[in-house]
Design a protein around this motif. Structure first.
Motif, PDB file in Angstrom:
ATOM      1  N   UNK A   1     100.389  31.720  39.359  1.00 53.35           N
ATOM      2  CA  UNK A   1     101.114  30.296  40.011  1.00 53.35           C
ATOM      3  C   UNK A   1     101.927  30.243  39.721  1.00 53.35           C
ATOM      4  N   UNK A   2     103.158  31.217  38.691  1.00 51.58           N
ATOM      5  CA  UNK A   2     103.816  31.358  38.860  1.00 51.58           C
ATOM      6  C   UNK A   2     104.637  32.502  39.585  1.00 51.58           C
ATOM      7  N   UNK A   3     104.079  33.421  40.106  1.00 50.05           N
ATOM      8  CA  UNK A   3     104.526  34.107  41.051  1.00 50.05           C
ATOM      9  C   UNK A   3     105.338  35.356  39.790  1.00 50.05           C
ATOM     10  N   UNK A   4     104.647  35.323  39.015  1.00 52.14           N
ATOM     11  CA  UNK A   4     105.561  36.062  37.664  1.00 52.14           C
ATOM     12  C   UNK A   4     105.526  37.487  38.557  1.00 52.14           C
ATOM     13  N   UNK A   5     105.692  38.735  38.055  1.00 53.55           N
ATOM     14  CA  UNK A   5     106.642  39.681  37.795  1.00 53.55           C
ATOM     15  C   UNK A   5     105.661  40.323  37.117  1.00 53.55           C
TER      16      UNK A   5
ATOM     17  N   UNK B   1      92.556  46.402  43.669  1.00 55.85           N
ATOM     18  CA  UNK B   1      92.191  45.193  43.952  1.00 55.85           C
ATOM     19  C   UNK B   1      92.669  43.818  43.075  1.00 55.85           C
ATOM     20  N   UNK B   2      93.364  44.038  41.703  1.00 54.23           N
ATOM     21  CA  UNK B   2      94.099  42.916  41.016  1.00 54.23           C
ATOM     22  C   UNK B   2      95.226  43.026  41.898  1.00 54.23           C
ATOM     23  N   UNK B   3      96.369  44.068  41.761  1.00 58.55           N
ATOM     24  CA  UNK B   3      97.672  44.164  42.944  1.00 58.55           C
ATOM     25  C   UNK B   3      97.615  43.359  43.866  1.00 58.55           C
TER      26      UNK B   3
ATOM     27  N   UNK C   1      99.835  39.924  44.372  1.00 61.47           N
ATOM     28  CA  UNK C   1     100.451  39.874  45.782  1.00 61.47           C
ATOM     29  C   UNK C   1     100.485  39.610  46.741  1.00 61.47           C
ATOM     30  N   UNK C   2      99.401  39.477  46.643  1.00 62.19           N
ATOM     31  CA  UNK C   2      99.518  37.972  47.890  1.00 62.19           C
ATOM     32  C   UNK C   2      99.479  36.604  47.375  1.00 62.19           C
TER      33      UNK C   2
END
Length: 203
Positions: A100-104, A121-123, A127-128
């Motif tokens: 949600x926060x689009x953190x690295x 799959x998590x990556x 990323x998406x």
């Protein structure tokens, strides 16, 4: 998505919780080695304080549900499935907040043969969602302390997931060990020869 009951049943069937494949003797040995700060079980970390064996046993009993009885020294060990499900729920919530926060994010595994697909799959999903998937130190040489002594491996990424390769390119399943990066002529130091994009020790 699995229901809580179905997830619990899967964990038990796969022996990831409940009676597990790791015998009690192995677990206690790991606690002893950690208390002694043996580099093979430290994962490259330096604890802020000293932990003794009784403290570690109490911690594992609290977090994982293993037996807290110090007299239980052999036979099967067990991990509490309810605590495992609760920890997985907390992990999912943490991933949701990151997305949600689009953190690295940085992902890696010491068991690529079994878990690479899961973390990849998590990556992909993170990323998406807009999270930068980090790949620092790619191609660098890493010293890993094993029961055979120090061995040098190469840090690599597959589909955004960090892992180490054996000299020659094979994947290595990493058991708890101490790791150290060294500089070589091309910027990272070790007695190596260059092969492609990575550093590999000449054996």
């Amino acid at each position: 998505m699995l229901s809580t009951g179905a997830l619990r049943a899967h964990l038990l069937a796969a022996r990831l919780a409940g009676p597990v494949a790791t015998p009690r003797e192995n677990s206690l040995r790991s606690y002893r080695l950690f208390a002694a700060r043996d580099p093979r079980v430290m994962l490259g970390l330096s604890p802020e304080r000293t932990w003794d064996e009784p403290e570690l046993l109490r911690l594992m009993a609290d977090r994982c549900g293993v037996s807290a009885d110090p007299a239980h020294v052999s036979g099967p060990d067990a991990i509490d499935p309810e605590r495992t499900v609760a920890a997985l729920d907390a992990f999912a919530e943490r991933l949701g907040r990151a997305a949600a926060r689009r953190v690295p994010v940085l992902l890696g595994t010491g068991h690529p043969h079994r878990l690479l697909g899961f973390y990849a799959g998590l990556a992909d999903a993170l990323s998406a969602a807009g999270c930068p998937v980090l790949t620092p130190a790619q191609g660098r040489c890493i010293d890993i302390t094993t029961r055979f002594g120090v061995r040098t491996y190469n840090l690599d990424y597959v589909r955004g997931v960090a892992l180490v390769r054996e000299p020659g390119g094979g994947l290595r399943v990493v058991k708890p060990a101490h790791t150290r990066i060294r500089r070589c002529r091309s910027g990272w130091r070790c007695r190596t020869r260059r092969s492609g994009t990575g550093c590999f020790r000449s054996w």
